[in-house]
Design a protein around this motif. Structure first.
Motif, mmCIF file in Angstrom:
data_model
loop_
_atom_site.group_PDB
_atom_site.id
_atom_site.type_symbol
_atom_site.label_atom_id
_atom_site.label_comp_id
_atom_site.label_asym_id
_atom_site.label_seq_id
_atom_site.Cartn_x
_atom_site.Cartn_y
_atom_site.Cartn_z
ATOM 1 N N SER A 62 0.865 -1.168 0.000
ATOM 2 C CA SER A 62 0.000 0.000 0.000
ATOM 3 C C SER A 62 0.902 1.219 0.000
ATOM 4 C CB SER A 62 -0.917 0.016 1.228
ATOM 5 O OG SER A 62 -1.608 1.243 1.301
ATOM 6 N N SER A 63 1.043 1.846 -1.137
ATOM 7 C CA SER A 63 1.937 2.994 -1.259
ATOM 8 C C SER A 63 1.461 4.185 -0.446
ATOM 9 C CB SER A 63 2.075 3.394 -2.736
ATOM 10 O OG SER A 63 2.734 2.382 -3.463
ATOM 11 N N LYS A 64 0.239 4.116 0.065
ATOM 12 C CA LYS A 64 -0.344 5.210 0.832
ATOM 13 C C LYS A 64 0.324 5.386 2.194
ATOM 14 C CE LYS A 64 -4.900 5.221 0.637
ATOM 15 N NZ LYS A 64 -6.280 4.657 0.662
ATOM 16 N N LYS A 65 1.231 4.494 2.559
ATOM 17 C CA LYS A 65 1.963 4.642 3.817
ATOM 18 C C LYS A 65 3.419 5.034 3.513
ATOM 19 C CE LYS A 65 -1.643 1.886 5.099
ATOM 20 N NZ LYS A 65 -2.621 1.292 4.170
ATOM 21 N N ASP A 66 4.322 4.060 3.517
ATOM 22 C CA ASP A 66 5.750 4.351 3.348
ATOM 23 C C ASP A 66 6.064 5.219 2.138
ATOM 24 O OD1 ASP A 66 6.887 3.193 5.574
ATOM 25 O OD2 ASP A 66 7.636 1.408 4.547
ATOM 26 N N ASN A 67 5.348 5.012 1.042
ATOM 27 C CA ASN A 67 5.706 5.680 -0.213
ATOM 28 C C ASN A 67 5.244 7.127 -0.299
ATOM 29 O OD1 ASN A 67 5.228 2.696 -2.297
ATOM 30 N ND2 ASN A 67 6.859 3.218 -0.859
ATOM 31 N N LEU A 68 4.549 7.614 0.746
ATOM 32 C CA LEU A 68 4.274 9.053 0.890
ATOM 33 C C LEU A 68 3.339 9.612 -0.176
ATOM 34 C CD1 LEU A 68 7.962 10.038 1.718
ATOM 35 C CD2 LEU A 68 6.062 10.134 3.328
ATOM 36 N N VAL A 69 2.323 8.823 -0.559
ATOM 37 C CA VAL A 69 1.361 9.302 -1.541
ATOM 38 C C VAL A 69 -0.053 9.116 -1.005
ATOM 39 C CG1 VAL A 69 2.822 8.953 -3.558
ATOM 40 C CG2 VAL A 69 1.370 7.078 -2.754
ATOM 41 N N ASN A 70 -1.014 9.694 -1.719
ATOM 42 C CA ASN A 70 -2.411 9.670 -1.289
ATOM 43 C C ASN A 70 -3.200 8.508 -1.866
ATOM 44 O OD1 ASN A 70 -2.020 13.124 -1.819
ATOM 45 N ND2 ASN A 70 -2.011 12.168 0.187
ATOM 46 N N ILE A 71 -2.678 7.862 -2.884
ATOM 47 C CA ILE A 71 -3.342 6.696 -3.472
ATOM 48 C C ILE A 71 -2.296 5.854 -4.202
ATOM 49 C CG2 ILE A 71 -3.898 7.708 -5.714
ATOM 50 C CD1 ILE A 71 -6.244 5.503 -3.557
ATOM 51 N N GLY A 72 -2.538 4.547 -4.261
ATOM 52 C CA GLY A 72 -1.658 3.693 -5.054
ATOM 53 C C GLY A 72 -1.124 2.497 -4.286
ATOM 54 N N GLY A 73 -0.598 1.547 -5.033
ATOM 55 C CA GLY A 73 0.015 0.354 -4.469
ATOM 56 C C GLY A 73 0.621 -0.472 -5.579
ATOM 57 N N PHE A 74 1.154 -1.633 -5.208
ATOM 58 C CA PHE A 74 1.723 -2.512 -6.226
ATOM 59 C C PHE A 74 1.966 -3.906 -5.665
ATOM 60 C CE2 PHE A 74 5.339 -0.068 -4.450
ATOM 61 C CZ PHE A 74 6.163 -1.086 -3.982
ATOM 62 N N ILE A 75 2.124 -4.843 -6.584
ATOM 63 C CA ILE A 75 2.650 -6.172 -6.295
ATOM 64 C C ILE A 75 4.057 -6.202 -6.868
ATOM 65 C CG2 ILE A 75 2.437 -8.642 -6.780
ATOM 66 C CD1 ILE A 75 -0.584 -8.111 -7.234
ATOM 67 N N ALA A 76 5.004 -6.703 -6.084
ATOM 68 C CA ALA A 76 6.371 -6.878 -6.576
ATOM 69 C C ALA A 76 6.807 -8.313 -6.288
ATOM 70 C CB ALA A 76 7.324 -5.890 -5.904
ATOM 71 N N THR A 77 7.557 -8.908 -7.195
ATOM 72 C CA THR A 77 7.926 -10.307 -7.038
ATOM 73 C C THR A 77 9.155 -10.650 -7.859
ATOM 74 O OG1 THR A 77 7.090 -12.595 -7.231
ATOM 75 C CG2 THR A 77 6.405 -11.034 -8.931
ATOM 76 N N ASN A 78 9.812 -11.723 -7.467
ATOM 77 C CA ASN A 78 10.882 -12.301 -8.277
ATOM 78 C C ASN A 78 10.427 -13.587 -8.960
ATOM 79 O OD1 ASN A 78 12.907 -10.372 -7.739
ATOM 80 N ND2 ASN A 78 13.364 -11.334 -5.765
ATOM 81 N N ASN A 79 9.161 -13.949 -8.776
ATOM 82 C CA ASN A 79 8.593 -15.165 -9.346
ATOM 83 C C ASN A 79 7.936 -14.824 -10.680
ATOM 84 O OD1 ASN A 79 6.764 -17.277 -10.033
ATOM 85 N ND2 ASN A 79 6.689 -17.955 -7.892
ATOM 86 N N GLU A 80 8.572 -15.220 -11.768
ATOM 87 C CA GLU A 80 8.076 -14.839 -13.089
ATOM 88 C C GLU A 80 6.717 -15.449 -13.392
ATOM 89 O OE1 GLU A 80 9.589 -14.561 -17.754
ATOM 90 O OE2 GLU A 80 10.731 -15.756 -16.285
ATOM 91 N N GLU A 81 6.481 -16.693 -12.978
ATOM 92 C CA GLU A 81 5.196 -17.338 -13.240
ATOM 93 C C GLU A 81 4.055 -16.589 -12.537
ATOM 94 O OE1 GLU A 81 2.957 -21.682 -12.630
ATOM 95 O OE2 GLU A 81 5.051 -21.415 -12.044
ATOM 96 N N PHE A 82 4.268 -16.232 -11.268
ATOM 97 C CA PHE A 82 3.256 -15.481 -10.536
ATOM 98 C C PHE A 82 3.060 -14.101 -11.166
ATOM 99 C CE2 PHE A 82 2.503 -12.296 -7.134
ATOM 100 C CZ PHE A 82 1.176 -12.615 -6.870
ATOM 101 N N PHE A 83 4.141 -13.488 -11.605
ATOM 102 C CA PHE A 83 4.070 -12.172 -12.242
ATOM 103 C C PHE A 83 3.167 -12.214 -13.475
ATOM 104 C CE2 PHE A 83 6.179 -9.507 -15.626
ATOM 105 C CZ PHE A 83 5.659 -8.287 -15.207
ATOM 106 N N VAL A 84 3.321 -13.238 -14.307
ATOM 107 C CA VAL A 84 2.497 -13.370 -15.502
ATOM 108 C C VAL A 84 1.021 -13.517 -15.122
ATOM 109 C CG1 VAL A 84 1.987 -14.832 -17.491
ATOM 110 C CG2 VAL A 84 4.367 -14.303 -16.915
#
Length: 472
Positions: A268-290
């Motif tokens: 949830s980028s709305k905390k550490d990332n210092l914004v009012n909206i947004g987020g993301f999924i990050a991974t090193n697993n290519e299959e899950f990424f797809v």
């Protein structure tokens, strides 16, 4: 030795006050109201601070989610938003920032952290599988259960005791993980969900030493670690301050090491990332990424914007670099410590040690005359608003919800009022107002009555439930 902004300074050379590492360019006027006005507004809101209008709140400590003040650099970046439907350059700036600071190869933007949790749970959990967590968080557990998974608490026992001074109450109890594997088998575990600075425990961090042990255990059993990285920078700061071998090491490096022990994260980028909206999924697993890219198109938007405008992705990317500035994160946590020290010195029962994003008042001890079924944390949050216009929130039996099998109230050991401090928003004079209100209420605490629930939503009830005072 003297106290400076909530901490003791032992440096014999430089004992001067440490100011915030920024100056204020824009201000938003605050509106003060009368006690009678606030009493009427909380009644209209069903004694639920979530249902108050923002315009009726003086100091808003409801949450640190999306309430940060963005920097001039972030606002400038928003003017450079590339609003192309596909392939926005701002996505590639976000991707590069995540790769550099968090260390994960693949990035899928989402409109906020809840969407990242939904996609991760739906893709990774088979019905009946367990998801061990270092204590639950409301939306995370809800998404696990919506995917027909089962939450399993593996946090150390000290985390359930608000008075315990353990410096890393977010640690995982490896014996609890072993017991789950022995009783259910490895295939019954979808993944291990770890939250830095555990919210429901009072913003408590885990140690790097414990994380290494957990990572070794996970590798041995072939179980992936997925971080809820929402407040990972605050956890990195506590490691820097409390764990041997990390003093003087930049928070940026500590964060990167932390993330290296996981396969990926939801954010949830709305905390550490210092914004009012947004987020993301990050991974090193290519299959899950797809798979995540395919699902984000269904629920959020194309995989290069994920429900966000280009300008929002640019603000997140710049916020990621700003959040790991050591001067910034030290100032942020020191302000939380300052409020905590004021309450502690006045004898107010709080969760110890003070966490990274909020001060949690122990409503069980504060309102010891109220049984838990009369929702003492909800009652205290409402009383605080009436007294001073300060909005906090309940983190206790209401937030815990009901057991999906028995239908009974879950009864957490922690019954807390969270006073959550937005990043770069308030001064310590505002914290003094909050402290003085809490102190005044503590002196007349026996007059605070319990509540009964008169409306209860089926999902995440703490957001919309309504209450009435219990008539003696």
């Amino acid at each position: 030795m003297r106290r400076v902004q909530g901490r003791e300074r032992k440096d014999p050379v430089d004992k001067r006050t440490i100011a915030e590492p920024y100056k204020i360019k824009v201000v938003e006027p605050l509106r003060a109201t009368t006690r009678d006005y606030r009493a009427e507004k909380i009644r209209e809101a069903g004694y639920n601070t979530f249902l108050l209008r923002s315009e009726d709140v003086y100091i808003d400590l409801l949450t640190d989610s999306g309430t940060s003040a963005m920097s001039d650099n972030q606002w400038a970046g928003m003017m450079l938003g590339d609003e192309a439907y596909a392939g926005s350059r701002n996505f590639y700036h976000l991707e590069a920032a995540v790769q550099e600071i968090y260390g994960f190869r693949y990035v899928v933007p989402t409109h906020q952290g809840r969407a990242a949790e939904h996609i991760t749970s739906q893709l990774r959990i088979k019905p009946g599988q367990y998801v061990p967590m270092n204590m639950y968080f409301t939306t995370t557990r809800e998404h696990v259960e919506l995917a027909h998974g089962i939450f399993y608490d593996c946090i150390i026992d000290e985390a359930h005791d608000p008075a315990n001074p353990h410096p890393f109450k977010g640690n995982v109890d490896l014996a609890k993980l072993d017991r789950l594997v022995q009783e259910k088998g490895r295939d019954a575990i979808a993944y291990l969900s770890l939250a830095p600075c555990v919210n429901m425990a009072g913003g408590q961090p885990f140690s790097m030493g414990n994380l290494r042990q957990v990572a070794a255990w996970a590798r041995r059993h072939g179980i992936p670690i997925i971080f809820d990285a929402t407040r990972a920078v605050e956890n990195a700061y506590f490691i820097q301050q409390r764990e041997p071998g990390y003093a003087g090491k930049p928070v940026r490096e500590i964060l990167r090491e932390m993330m290296s022990y996981g396969e990926g994260c939801t954010m949830s980028s709305k905390k550490d990332n210092l914004v009012n909206i947004g987020g993301f999924i990050a991974t090193n697993n290519e299959e899950f990424f797809v798979q995540a890219k395919e699902m984000v198109v269904v629920y959020e938007g194309l995989h290069t914007y994920g429900g966000l405008a280009g300008r929002d992705m640019e603000a997140i990317a710049r916020g990621i670099y700003e959040m790991v500035d050591d001067a910034y994160i030290a100032s942020r946590v020191r302000q939380v410590e300052y409020l905590g020290s004021r309450l502690r010195e006045a004898g107010i029962p709080i969760v110890e040690p003070v966490g990274g994003h909020a001060v949690f008042v122990d409503a069980k001890r504060f309102l010891s005359h109220l049984p838990q079924e009369e929702f003492p944390a909800q009652a205290l949050a409402a009383a605080l608003y009436v007294d001073s216009g300060v909005r906090g929130m309940e983190r206790g039996i209401v937030s815990a919800g009901r057991d999906p099998v028995t239908g009974e109230h879950r009864r957490p050991k922690l019954e807390l009022v969270r006073l959550t401090i937005p990043r770069r928003v308030y001064t310590n004079l505002h914290m003094d107002v909050v402290a003085e209100s809490c102190i005044a209420l503590y002196g007349e605490r026996r007059a605070i009555r319990g509540l009964k629930m008169v409306y209860e939503p089926k999902k995440l009830r703490f957001f919309q439930a309504r209450f009435e005072p219990i008539v003696p």
